[in-house]
Each structure stands twice: as structure tokens, then as C-alpha cells.
Design an enzyme around this catalytic site. Sequence first.
Site, PDB file in Angstrom:
ATOM      1  N   ILE B  62      19.246  -2.607 -34.745  1.00  0.00           N
ATOM      2  CA  ILE B  62      17.994  -1.949 -34.356  1.00  0.00           C
ATOM      3  C   ILE B  62      17.710  -0.813 -35.345  1.00  0.00           C
ATOM      4  CG2 ILE B  62      16.724  -0.844 -32.469  1.00  0.00           C
ATOM      5  CD1 ILE B  62      18.467  -2.241 -30.505  1.00  0.00           C
ATOM      6  N   PRO B  63      17.284  -1.187 -36.563  1.00  0.00           N
ATOM      7  CA  PRO B  63      17.000  -0.141 -37.549  1.00  0.00           C
ATOM      8  C   PRO B  63      15.794   0.696 -37.131  1.00  0.00           C
ATOM      9  CG  PRO B  63      16.281  -2.284 -38.368  1.00  0.00           C
ATOM     10  CD  PRO B  63      17.022  -2.534 -37.088  1.00  0.00           C
ATOM     11  N   HIS B  64      15.861   1.984 -37.416  1.00  0.00           N
ATOM     12  CA  HIS B  64      14.761   2.887 -37.075  1.00  0.00           C
ATOM     13  C   HIS B  64      14.919   4.169 -37.887  1.00  0.00           C
ATOM     14  CE1 HIS B  64      18.098   4.151 -34.560  1.00  0.00           C
ATOM     15  NE2 HIS B  64      17.549   5.342 -34.461  1.00  0.00           N
ATOM     16  N   ALA B  65      13.912   5.046 -37.771  1.00  0.00           N
ATOM     17  CA  ALA B  65      14.000   6.364 -38.396  1.00  0.00           C
ATOM     18  C   ALA B  65      13.435   7.365 -37.392  1.00  0.00           C
ATOM     19  CB  ALA B  65      13.259   6.391 -39.730  1.00  0.00           C
ATOM     20  N   LEU B 101      12.441  -0.722 -34.817  1.00  0.00           N
ATOM     21  CA  LEU B 101      12.013   0.224 -33.776  1.00  0.00           C
ATOM     22  C   LEU B 101      11.138   1.310 -34.387  1.00  0.00           C
ATOM     23  CD1 LEU B 101      12.226   1.546 -30.920  1.00  0.00           C
ATOM     24  CD2 LEU B 101      14.375   2.568 -31.700  1.00  0.00           C
TER      25      LEU B 101
END
Lengths: 90, 146
Positions: B62-65, B101
Site C-alpha cells: 500500500i504505497p502512499h505519501a 493510497l
Amino acid sequence: MIKVLTVCGLGQGTSLILKMNVEQALGDKGIQADVEHTDVSAASSMQADYIITSNELAESLTDHSANVIIVNNYFDMDEINQAIEENFTE
Amino acid sequence: MKFLEENLIRLKAEVETAQEAIEAAGSMLLKEQLVESTYINAMVNAYHANGPYFVLAPHIAIPHARPEDGVKEASVSLVTLKEPIKFGHATNDPVRLVFGLGASSSEEHLTVLRSLTNLLNDSGNVEGLKNASCYEDIKTILEKER
């Protein structure tokens, strides 16, 4: 009140997911606790009884006074329940 | 709030690296104008800076920043990978499902995460998503959760 931190790299997404499932597990067990989510750098200067996080981030929290609990699968309620049972003391 | 709508899903994508997989999930959000292009760079940078901790479960990333990196609206995209990719996670590699995400600072962020958590807490749903070959397969799983 028991203080629990769920920790991820940014404190925005994954730590919130873990918080939701940890609160669910604690609630099912009738354990009253204050669960807060945060990022790994802020966590190092926060007081807590327990920190729940991934294996990777646990390595940078070994100096913390809290009991650091590792969860590998954030979506496996069985693993989260077991981790809490094995590590939480009354 | 946009959660796994048809135009946010790409199935059986062919990518070579973890970075390409993250960029693929981010570009679905960018295409629908839910994030700025800066957000994709921030997702990739977070991976290189903090490692693959966002591979939260076996086969699931679930990559996000951060919201301030350029999120316009709380959102989740999904890219399923034709060939699994190693992200370098000790226990949860290789990755098959990449959820991009868009982390907003709004209340909707919580709603989005709650929906995603409910979906993925069921291992049957995870298997279904991995094997999905068309949007109808995904829709069936999502409707079951509602």
C-alpha cells in the site's frame, strides 16, 4: 490507562490501518487502552507502554522503553490477537 | 472520496521493478486527477527512504505519501501484477496487489482506510483480488463487503 502506539514510516496510512485492527483486537479482549498512530521518528520521543509495528521499523525503536511488538501481516486478526496475548501483561 | 472505482483499477499489469509498480498505482490516481504528479515522486521517495514497510501483508503493498505531497481527494487505486515483484520485505514478498493510497487529511481518509481494512481483513477477498481477470470480478468482491 495503557498507552499503545502503532507506528509506520510516515504516520499517515499504514499506522492508521494497524490502529484500527489493534483497537478491534483490544476491544474484543476487553482491554482498555489509548491507541495512537504516529511515524517512526516521532515515536522515539513519545511515551508509551507498547509499540506495535512492522519488523523493519522495529529495528529503529529498540532503544525505546516501550515493549515493541512486531506484526508482519496487518490484515491477519489472528496474528494481531496472538501478538497482544503474548506480550500484554495485566 | 474515490475507492477502487473501475477507472482506478488496472489488472495483470506487467512491470519490472517495485518502483514501476508504485508508479503504476500512483499514475491511476493522477489520471483521475486525485493527486498531483508530485505525489507519485513522494511515494517512490518514501519507498527508497523508509524501505518496504508498506508491504503490510503477504503479497499486499500500500504505497502512499503525505497529504501535503499533493493529494486532492482521498482515494485508493489498485494495480494487480501479472508477475509478482519483490519489494525487499522480509516476510511479505513477493507483491501481487498494489493499492495506491491517496492519503488526504480529511475525515474521508479514515473512511477510505476503514473500507480498505475491512476488504483486506478477509483472506478470501485477497485471493479473489489476486485472481481477478476483469472489473466484474472485483465489483463482486466489493459489493459483498458493502
